[in-house]
Write an enzyme that holds these catalytic residues in place. Structure first.
Site, PDB file in Angstrom:
ATOM      1  N   ASP A 215       0.853  -1.202   0.000  1.00  0.00           N
ATOM      2  CA  ASP A 215       0.000   0.000   0.000  1.00  0.00           C
ATOM      3  C   ASP A 215       0.885   1.246   0.000  1.00  0.00           C
ATOM      4  O   ASP A 215       0.994   1.953   0.997  1.00  0.00           O
ATOM      5  CB  ASP A 215      -0.904  -0.053   1.254  1.00  0.00           C
ATOM      6  CG  ASP A 215      -1.857   1.127   1.359  1.00  0.00           C
ATOM      7  OD1 ASP A 215      -2.102   1.782   0.327  1.00  0.00           O
ATOM      8  OD2 ASP A 215      -2.334   1.404   2.469  1.00  0.00           O
TER       9      ASP A 215
HETATM   10  C1  SPV Z   1      -7.196   2.463   3.550  1.00  0.00           C
HETATM   11  O1  SPV Z   1      -8.201   1.779   3.793  1.00  0.00           O
HETATM   12  O2  SPV Z   1      -6.424   2.218   2.617  1.00  0.00           O
HETATM   13  C2  SPV Z   1      -6.906   3.633   4.373  1.00  0.00           C
HETATM   14  C3  SPV Z   1      -7.288   3.630   5.786  1.00  0.00           C
HETATM   15  O3  SPV Z   1      -6.268   4.541   3.879  1.00  0.00           O
HETATM   16  S1  SPV Z   1      -5.907   3.048   6.653  1.00  0.00           S
HETATM   17  O4  SPV Z   1      -5.573   1.717   6.171  1.00  0.00           O
HETATM   18  O5  SPV Z   1      -6.264   3.023   8.065  1.00  0.00           O
HETATM   19  O6  SPV Z   1      -4.808   3.976   6.426  1.00  0.00           O
HETATM   20 MG    MG Z   2      -5.370   4.072   2.069  1.00  0.00          MG
END
Ligand code: SPV
Ligand code: MG
Length: 304
Positions: A76
């Site tokens: 991510d």
């Molecule tokens: C996501 O769901 O990708 C978010 C929220 O950005 S978090 O994972 O808490 O950053």
């Molecule tokens: Mg996110």
């Protein structure tokens, strides 16, 4: 040319549904959907809550950068960017009617963001949430365990202003996500940024936290609400999971996002099934954890 573009943008009823829901309800429930199937499950989920005298549903779907990336086996880190995700949004739109809120990561370069705003708006996305970080984005829940840098207020306000100027109609929302509590920059910094982002034209503020208790987001909500009684306020209670929806609603939040639970729950089931088939040498034992074959054949109209 402009006329036909305007026509297309304004003819999609789904997009404006989020603003309508926000004006009709104190607080909306939003569930993560990473695929058309997970979106369908979210859209069909409903319970009757007699204490509230209402049928409780999810008012919108959340397209998460974390789950969209994880689904593709990628980190991510904004590598699976908005443009890579558009076909997934379209696939979800093909089979659902629920509004979609897109996690837009940092929004990227301003020059890219303005084009992406138009694309999202055109395909019928209701809102994008962008977070005030720059450089290589990492997931917020990693907090200060990894290097993450917050954008300057000035730069981020410029991004918000540019995005708002780029959208064609009035329905699409740009929500500014504040990472001050995630990065230990403090409550004062978070509140100062909220002021500036609202002033720059943000349609809402998301305050994120990785605390396991809701104290800091409740404190933020109290101070924010005193100044901005009507601006949409969003939270993502992943780490403070024991906090009930009604507590966040009473604190003045308008949108509560359950940001990753559809993918995380599916993953647990897949892991169990994958190892149990190996362990048992057959599939009988894992049948209770699987949708019945008849059910899956009936799930999607047109399969039979
Ligand atoms: C996501 O769901 O990708 C978010 C929220 O950005 S978090 O994972 O808490 O950053
Ligand atoms: Mg996110």
């Amino acid at each position: 040319m402009l006329q036909s573009l305007l026509g297309r943008v304004e003819s999609d009823p789904r997009k404006g549904q989020l603003r309508r829901a926000l004006s009709n309800k104190k607080c909306l429930r939003v569930l993560e959907a990473h695929s058309p199937l997970s979106a369908l499950v979210a859209e069909h989920a409903a319970i009757q809550d007699d204490s509230r005298g209402e049928r409780v549903i999810y008012d919108a779907l959340w397209s998460s950068s974390l789950t969209d990336s994880t689904l593709l086996g990628k980190p991510d880190i904004e590598m699976i960017n908005i443009r890579n995700r558009v076909s997934n949004f379209n696939d979800i739109f093909e089979v659902t009617t629920t509004p979609l809120i897109v996690d837009g990561d940092t929004g990227g370069k301003v020059e890219h963001f303005v084009i992406n705003v138009r694309s999202l708006e055109r395909i019928g996305v209701s809102a994008v949430i962008i977070e005030d970080k720059i450089g290589l984005k990492k997931n917020s829940l990693l907090g200060t365990d990894v290097y993450q840098q917050q954008d300057s207020i000035e730069n981020f306000c410029h991004k918000i202003r540019s995005g708002k100027a780029a959208q064609v109609g009035d329905d699409f929302m740009i929500i500014a996500r504040i990472e001050s509590l995630i990065l230990d920059a403090g409550m004062e910094d978070a509140l100062e940024r909220a002021d500036a982002y609202v002033d720059a034209g943000a349609d809402g503020i998301m305050i994120h936290s990785r605390s396991t208790t809701p104290g800091e987001v409740l404190q933020f909500a109290e101070q924010f609400r005193a100044k901005f009684p009507d601006v949409t306020l969003v939270c993502v209670p992943t780490s403070y999971a024991a906090t009930h929806f009604s507590e966040l609603e009473d604190a003045g939040f308008n949108i509560v996002i359950y940001a990753n639970h559809m993918l995380r729950s599916a993953y647990v089931a897949m892991q169990r099934v994958a190892s149990e088939i190996l362990r048992c040498g057959r599939t009988l034992e894992i049948e209770p954890y699987c949708t019945k074959i008849d059910e899956i054949l009936d799930l999607i109209p047109g399969t039979r």
